[in-house]
Design an enzyme around this catalytic site. Structure first.
Site, PDB file in Angstrom:
ATOM      1  N   HIS A 219      -6.522   4.379  12.271  1.00  6.55           N
ATOM      2  CA  HIS A 219      -6.274   2.938  12.368  1.00  6.55           C
ATOM      3  C   HIS A 219      -7.430   2.215  13.023  1.00  6.55           C
ATOM      4  O   HIS A 219      -7.677   2.398  14.213  1.00  6.55           O
ATOM      5  CB  HIS A 219      -5.021   2.694  13.192  1.00  6.55           C
TER       6      HIS A 219
ATOM      7  N   ARG B  52      -7.330   2.783   7.919  1.00  5.06           N
ATOM      8  CA  ARG B  52      -6.530   1.572   7.696  1.00  5.06           C
ATOM      9  C   ARG B  52      -7.164   0.421   8.454  1.00  5.06           C
ATOM     10  O   ARG B  52      -7.537   0.571   9.621  1.00  5.06           O
ATOM     11  CB  ARG B  52      -5.094   1.798   8.177  1.00  5.06           C
TER      12      ARG B  52
ATOM     13  N   TYR C 162       0.833  -8.342  13.329  1.00  6.46           N
ATOM     14  CA  TYR C 162       1.134  -6.927  13.220  1.00  6.46           C
ATOM     15  C   TYR C 162      -0.158  -6.108  13.070  1.00  6.46           C
ATOM     16  O   TYR C 162      -1.065  -6.495  12.333  1.00  6.46           O
ATOM     17  CB  TYR C 162       2.040  -6.652  11.995  1.00  6.46           C
TER      18      TYR C 162
ATOM     19  N   ASP D 193      -1.882  -2.476   5.604  1.00  9.39           N
ATOM     20  CA  ASP D 193      -0.417  -2.593   5.699  1.00  9.39           C
ATOM     21  C   ASP D 193      -0.036  -4.075   5.761  1.00  9.39           C
ATOM     22  O   ASP D 193      -0.416  -4.783   6.700  1.00  9.39           O
ATOM     23  CB  ASP D 193       0.057  -1.877   6.976  1.00  9.39           C
TER      24      ASP D 193
ATOM     25  N   HIS E 128       3.088  -5.032   5.828  1.00  7.05           N
ATOM     26  CA  HIS E 128       4.258  -5.000   6.716  1.00  7.05           C
ATOM     27  C   HIS E 128       5.354  -5.975   6.288  1.00  7.05           C
ATOM     28  O   HIS E 128       5.840  -6.786   7.097  1.00  7.05           O
ATOM     29  CB  HIS E 128       3.833  -5.217   8.176  1.00  7.05           C
TER      30      HIS E 128
ATOM     31  N   GLU F 252       0.249  -1.405   1.585  1.00  7.93           N
ATOM     32  CA  GLU F 252       1.531  -0.865   2.035  1.00  7.93           C
ATOM     33  C   GLU F 252       2.557  -1.973   2.262  1.00  7.93           C
ATOM     34  O   GLU F 252       2.209  -3.042   2.780  1.00  7.93           O
ATOM     35  CB  GLU F 252       1.263  -0.101   3.337  1.00  7.93           C
TER      36      GLU F 252
ATOM     37  N   GLU G 275       8.359   3.578   4.501  1.00  9.68           N
ATOM     38  CA  GLU G 275       8.523   4.100   5.860  1.00  9.68           C
ATOM     39  C   GLU G 275       9.906   3.778   6.423  1.00  9.68           C
ATOM     40  O   GLU G 275      10.389   4.488   7.300  1.00  9.68           O
ATOM     41  CB  GLU G 275       7.423   3.587   6.796  1.00  9.68           C
TER      42      GLU G 275
ATOM     43  N   ARG H 233       6.221   6.647   1.212  1.00  8.04           N
ATOM     44  CA  ARG H 233       5.923   6.767   2.651  1.00  8.04           C
ATOM     45  C   ARG H 233       7.057   7.340   3.485  1.00  8.04           C
ATOM     46  O   ARG H 233       6.973   7.397   4.714  1.00  8.04           O
ATOM     47  CB  ARG H 233       5.570   5.378   3.212  1.00  8.04           C
TER      48      ARG H 233
ATOM     49  N   HIS I   6       4.701   8.360   6.755  1.00 10.00           N
ATOM     50  CA  HIS I   6       4.611   7.523   7.947  1.00 10.00           C
ATOM     51  C   HIS I   6       4.264   8.422   9.145  1.00 10.00           C
ATOM     52  O   HIS I   6       4.797   9.516   9.268  1.00 10.00           O
ATOM     53  CB  HIS I   6       5.986   6.876   8.148  1.00 10.00           C
TER      54      HIS I   6
ATOM     55  N   ASP J 135       5.633   6.055  17.160  1.00 11.69           N
ATOM     56  CA  ASP J 135       7.066   6.169  17.483  1.00 11.69           C
ATOM     57  C   ASP J 135       7.694   7.380  16.798  1.00 11.69           C
ATOM     58  O   ASP J 135       8.880   7.657  16.988  1.00 11.69           O
ATOM     59  CB  ASP J 135       7.815   4.880  17.132  1.00 11.69           C
TER      60      ASP J 135
ATOM     61  N   GLU K 293      -0.424   9.647   7.542  1.00 13.78           N
ATOM     62  CA  GLU K 293      -0.829   8.701   8.583  1.00 13.78           C
ATOM     63  C   GLU K 293      -1.017   9.429   9.916  1.00 13.78           C
ATOM     64  O   GLU K 293      -0.227  10.296  10.278  1.00 13.78           O
ATOM     65  CB  GLU K 293       0.233   7.602   8.752  1.00 13.78           C
TER      66      GLU K 293
ATOM     67  N   TRP L  71       9.345  -8.986  10.203  1.00 12.02           N
ATOM     68  CA  TRP L  71       8.236  -8.631  11.102  1.00 12.02           C
ATOM     69  C   TRP L  71       7.405  -7.525  10.498  1.00 12.02           C
ATOM     70  O   TRP L  71       7.767  -6.642   9.874  1.00 12.02           O
ATOM     71  CB  TRP L  71       8.741  -8.189  12.480  1.00 12.02           C
TER      72      TRP L  71
END
Ligand code: GCO
Ligand code: MG
Length: 403
Positions: A123, A148, A160, A211, A213, A237, A263, A284, A313, A317, A340, A403
């Protein structure tokens, strides 16, 4: 048979919240599964402790498929992120146990390595295009083959994918959801500029990803895809929310930029229409949120019929337990695309010692029997759960947005 005699749900926060299931067998073998659902952690912990663990005690840990079917069909209430994350945790732990008893890394049980290692994407992000390019150049010099790109949008306070910290990205950052402001028209101007600058600075040998998002309408996504075509993105994405799988038809009619989705999917039914109608190029879905290794293999097998490849994904998290499971899956699945990769903090890595490794832009799960990852329960006990929500998004006039 290895009989399940106990299962513990461990909640810990070494920098961020993680939920882990540890299954214990009568022969002393243990297995771990990731059960983390960002911002909704305790609902999965309760689902496991209150409704799943009592049903596991006394079962044969080798019967992975039967236990999966029992937890899926037997609940009567099928699917959903909480249920499928809980099932995934059990599934991962059982594969871990089977591998340990066999004395083999899980990828060997899945058919063995179908490649030498798996390509990951990292990233690069920054407040400005220049900052993002500088970060991307650094990653390129470290050997990453896929990067990315996300950058700040002029006129918007935050967006984001752009972190406050240069190396660590953590969006679940508040005790109550923080609010961001979004403008599609401002965003649509900056991304083609970012990709143009990136190709100039990085050349054409590196894969570039982005992404969206879930923020565009299908026709806006078609426009962005078309604007980015000259820069040959590896994928775009989550171009638009995917509850309506047909929405991707409209995007496809307008661009040849490859599309990645999934994801937030938790079962094959979320992806079936997208796959069968060839509306996407990469799926994903990943181990922890899509029912474990067992169910993810089913999704990948369907995708393979349509030349759609995997792109699991792998944000922070998803705990190192999920990362390990994903790498065993990636190494063995025929239609692997990319994985990823986002670095975990040192505190997280210490709580979850693991055998997987990163080298020259690729990863390998290692040769330890099972998943090759564990949880240090003593260390984990030192980090109390801390409530943390993902942000919400509003348009400039106050309308709530994805979001
Ligand atoms: C990604 C994801 C993440 C999610 C996060 C939510 O592509 O890595 O979009 O950044 O926002 O995983 O919990
Ligand atoms: Mg994403």
């Amino acid at each position: 048979m290895p009989k399940i005699v106990d299962a513990r749900v461990i909640v810990t926060c070494p920098g961020r919240n993680f939920v882990t299931l540890k299954i214990i067998c009568d022969n002393g073998t243990t297995g771990v599964g990731d059960a983390t659902l960002n911002g909704r952690e305790l609902s999965v912990a309760s689902y496991l402790a209150d409704h799943v663990v009592p049903c596991l005690i006394g079962r044969d840990a080798h019967r992975i498929e039967d236990i999966w079917q029992f937890l899926y069909k037997g609940a009567y209430w099928r699917r959903g992120p909480v249920t499928m994350t809980a099932i995934a945790a059990v599934d991962m732990a059982l594969w871990d146990i089977k591998g340990k008893i066999a004395g083999l890394p899980v990828y060997q049980l899945l058919g063995g390595a179908a490649r030498e290692s798996v390509m990951v994407y990292c990233h690069a992000n920054g407040a400005t295009i220049e900052d993002t390019i500088a970060a991307a150049l650094e990653y390129q010099s470290q050997g990453f083959k896929a990067i990315r790109l996300q950058c700040g949008v002029p006129g918007l306070a935050s967006t984001y994918g752009v972190s406050k910290d240069r190396y660590f990205y953590e969006p679940a950052d508040a005790d109550l959801p923080s609010e961001s402001v979004w403008s599609t028209s401002k965003y649509l101007r900056v991304v083609p500029e970012l990709f143009g600058a990136a190709r100039e600075a990085l050349g054409w040998d590196v894969h570039l990803l982005h992404d969206i998002h879930h923020r565009l309408t299908p026709i806006e996504a078609g426009r962005l895809g078309r604007d980015l075509e000259p820069y040959r993105p590896f994928w775009l994405e989550d171009a638009t929310p995917a509850e309506n799988q047909d929405a991707f038809r409209l995007i496809r009619q307008h661009t040849t930029s490859p599309l990645a989705v999934g994801e937030v999917f938790n079962s094959i039914w979320d992806a079936k229409g997208l796959i069968e109608n060839q509306l996407i190029d990469y799926i994903r879905a990943t181990v922890v949120h899509a029912g474990g290794i067992t169910h993810l293999r089913r999704i990948a097998a369907l995708a393979d019929l349509y030349q759609i490849r995997t792109g699991c994904h792998g944000a922070t998290d998803l705990s190192p337990v999920c990362m390990a499971a994903a790498l065993h899956f990636d190494l063995s699945v025929p239609n692997f695309g990319i994985q990823e990769y986002m670095r975990h903090t040192d505190e997280t890595d210490a709580v979850f010692p693991h055998s997987y490794r990163l080298e020259n832009g690729t990863m390998h799960p290692g040769e330890a029997p099972g998943l090759g990852v564990d949880i240090d329960e003593e260390l984990a006990a030192g980090y109390d759960y801390k409530r943390a929500f993902l942000p919400v998004n509003r348009l400039e006039d106050g309308t709530l947005w994805s979001w």
